[in-house]
Design a protein around this motif. Structure first.
Motif, short mmCIF file in Angstrom:
data_model
loop_
_atom_site.label_atom_id
_atom_site.label_comp_id
_atom_site.label_asym_id
_atom_site.label_seq_id
_atom_site.Cartn_x
_atom_site.Cartn_y
_atom_site.Cartn_z
N LEU A 1 62.31 55.00 31.06
CA LEU A 1 62.37 55.82 32.17
C LEU A 1 61.04 56.60 32.49
N TYR A 2 60.46 56.55 31.13
CA TYR A 2 58.91 57.36 31.31
C TYR A 2 57.86 56.61 31.90
N HIS A 3 57.14 57.27 33.23
CA HIS A 3 56.20 56.81 33.79
C HIS A 3 54.81 57.28 33.00
N LYS A 4 54.10 56.44 32.66
CA LYS A 4 52.78 56.79 31.85
C LYS A 4 51.79 57.38 32.80
N ARG A 5 51.02 58.34 32.10
CA ARG A 5 50.10 59.24 32.96
C ARG A 5 50.42 60.23 33.83
N LEU A 6 51.77 60.62 33.74
CA LEU A 6 52.48 61.56 34.45
C LEU A 6 52.66 62.82 33.53
N LEU A 7 52.29 63.93 33.88
CA LEU A 7 52.84 65.10 33.17
C LEU A 7 54.18 65.39 33.13
N VAL A 8 54.89 65.64 31.91
CA VAL A 8 56.01 66.06 31.96
C VAL A 8 56.29 67.44 31.75
N ARG A 9 57.34 67.98 32.57
CA ARG A 9 57.68 69.38 32.85
C ARG A 9 58.70 69.50 31.73
N LEU A 10 59.94 68.81 31.79
CA LEU A 10 61.28 69.06 31.00
C LEU A 10 61.59 67.45 30.43
#
Length: 403
Positions: free
Chosen positions: A321-330
């Motif tokens: 699911l995770y897209h690298k280089r994107l900041l995660v809020r929750l």
């Protein structure tokens, strides 16, 4: 109006499924579980039980008792599929049912005698399950859950018993006290030491004496011996879930931190499942990015409440699911499609030491708080919010001690 409660239980469910897949196993002693000497017996056939083998026994000891037994690792996904087939048949037939484990069900047939013969209906249901799935099943029918469950045990293997109204106490009187639900080995030995071996003796004892010996548990056992049980059939609802989320004060791209928190979430929720005697068959991971776009990914799995199975699945979903280089809020984790069940971990693959470790860790968490012991990788997650799957209310963030 007296209730009419049906209890259905698959006969040696795992073994029966394996025999469907391989008819050469029919009539032979079969052990299902870890295939190494350090493994544990998840299930065994009646032929193996004749040698003193029982579930949760170390496989090494089982092989000593029954050296000719055939060992099978087992496949929990296959068993889950057959369980769902049986569930669907029951769902189509009865107005109200409860799935109490992967192979055990209750149904409330109260009032149906005005339109149908409830015993005949139960018999036809049992025949249909066997005809359409090939699996043997037994049932007990009476006025409450306790008597019906005991009746099913007496009906096995592959049979049925109806206990007529007014004959409940005479029916269970000559049976061993071990037949009463809630009477485990420790309670049984306590009562044996007092000379109490048959249910008849408990029926003749004053309730106060049972309370003095076993406390509140003694009162519950006394009531069951008197055929008193008002517990309802709880509607089976696949939409029940338990979940947790974490919103960060500052959006982060620290993957190690994110995975550590997800690990802690999965570990904590798995403990909540075991404490509530629940199993999950659906895992969901949620990620919200700094731009507020939210993505979820879920996966169906065999029923389980094992830390290592659920943690591995959560991390697998996050990696997809995770897209690298994107900041995660929750980030969040949810376990859904919950059912009652005491198969607390994957007995088909785990070793005895692992069973004992889970048991010890759960006892510590139960006594001192659910965050008192955790994996080192999850130390980052000091607070975890959870939603009660039954009330929908979030409990306190701080660890609870059982009152």
């Amino acid at each position: 109006m007296e209730k009419t409660i049906l209890h259905l239980d698959m006969d040696t469910f795992f073994v029966s499924v394996e025999r469907l897949l391989d008819s050469r196993l029919i009539g032979k002693p079969v052990l299902i579980g870890g295939v190494t000497d350090r493994g544990v017996v998840a299930a065994c056939s009646y032929e193996a039980r004749a040698y003193g083998v029982h579930s949760a026994m170390p496989m090494k000891r089982a092989k000593e008792l029954c050296p000719d037994a055939i060992q099978i690792r087992g496949n929990s996904a296959t068993y889950t599929n057959y369980s769902e087939d049986v569930t669907n048949i029951i769902k189509e037939t009865v107005p109200l049912y409860e799935k109490s484990s992967i192979d055990e069900f209750y149904a409330d047939l109260t009032g149906l005698d005005k339109f149908f013969n409830s015993y005949l209906m139960a018999s036809e249901l049992r025949q249909r399950i066997t005809r359409e799935t090939g699996l043997p099943i037994s049932f007990g029918l009476s006025k409450n859950k306790t008597i019906s469950k005991i009746a099913t045990g007496e009906a096995k293997p592959n049979n049925q018993i109806k206990v007529d109204l007014g004959y409940e106490m005479p029916f269970i009187a000559p049976l061993s006290i071990s037949k009463i639900p809630m009477v485990g080995e420790k309670t049984q030995q306590t009562l044996y030491s007092l000379g109490v071996k048959q249910i008849r003796t408990i029926q003749e004892m004053p309730m106060e004496l049972m309370e003095k010996v076993l406390g509140k548990n003694g009162v519950s056992i006394w009531k069951k011996a008197q055929a008193l049980d008002n517990s309802p059939v709880m509607p089976y609802n696949e939409r029940k879930s338990i979940s947790t989320e974490r919103t960060f004060d500052r959006d982060t791209i620290d993957v190690i931190k994110l995975k550590g928190i997800l690990l802690a979430m999965a570990e904590n929720l798995a403990f909540q499942l075991r404490r509530g005697q629940k199993l999950t068959s659906c895992v969901t991971v949620k990620v919200r990015y700094s731009d507020f776009n939210t993505y979820t990914l879920q996966s169906r799995i065999p029923y389980t409440s094992a830390d290592h199975v659920l943690i591995a699945k959560v991390l697998e979903l996050f990696n997809k699911l995770y897209h690298k280089r994107l900041l995660v809020r929750l980030i969040g984790v949810r376990f859904s499609h919950l059912v009652e069940g005491s198969y607390q971990i994957n007995l088909f693959e785990d070793i005895e030491e692992q069973l004992n470790l889970y048991h010890a860790m759960d006892k510590m968490r139960d006594k001192y708080g659910d965050r008192v012991v955790m994996r080192a990788a999850g130390m980052e997650a000091r607070t975890i919010s959870r939603f009660n799957p039954f009330t929908g209310e979030p409990p306190p963030l701080l660890p609870n001690r059982r009152r």
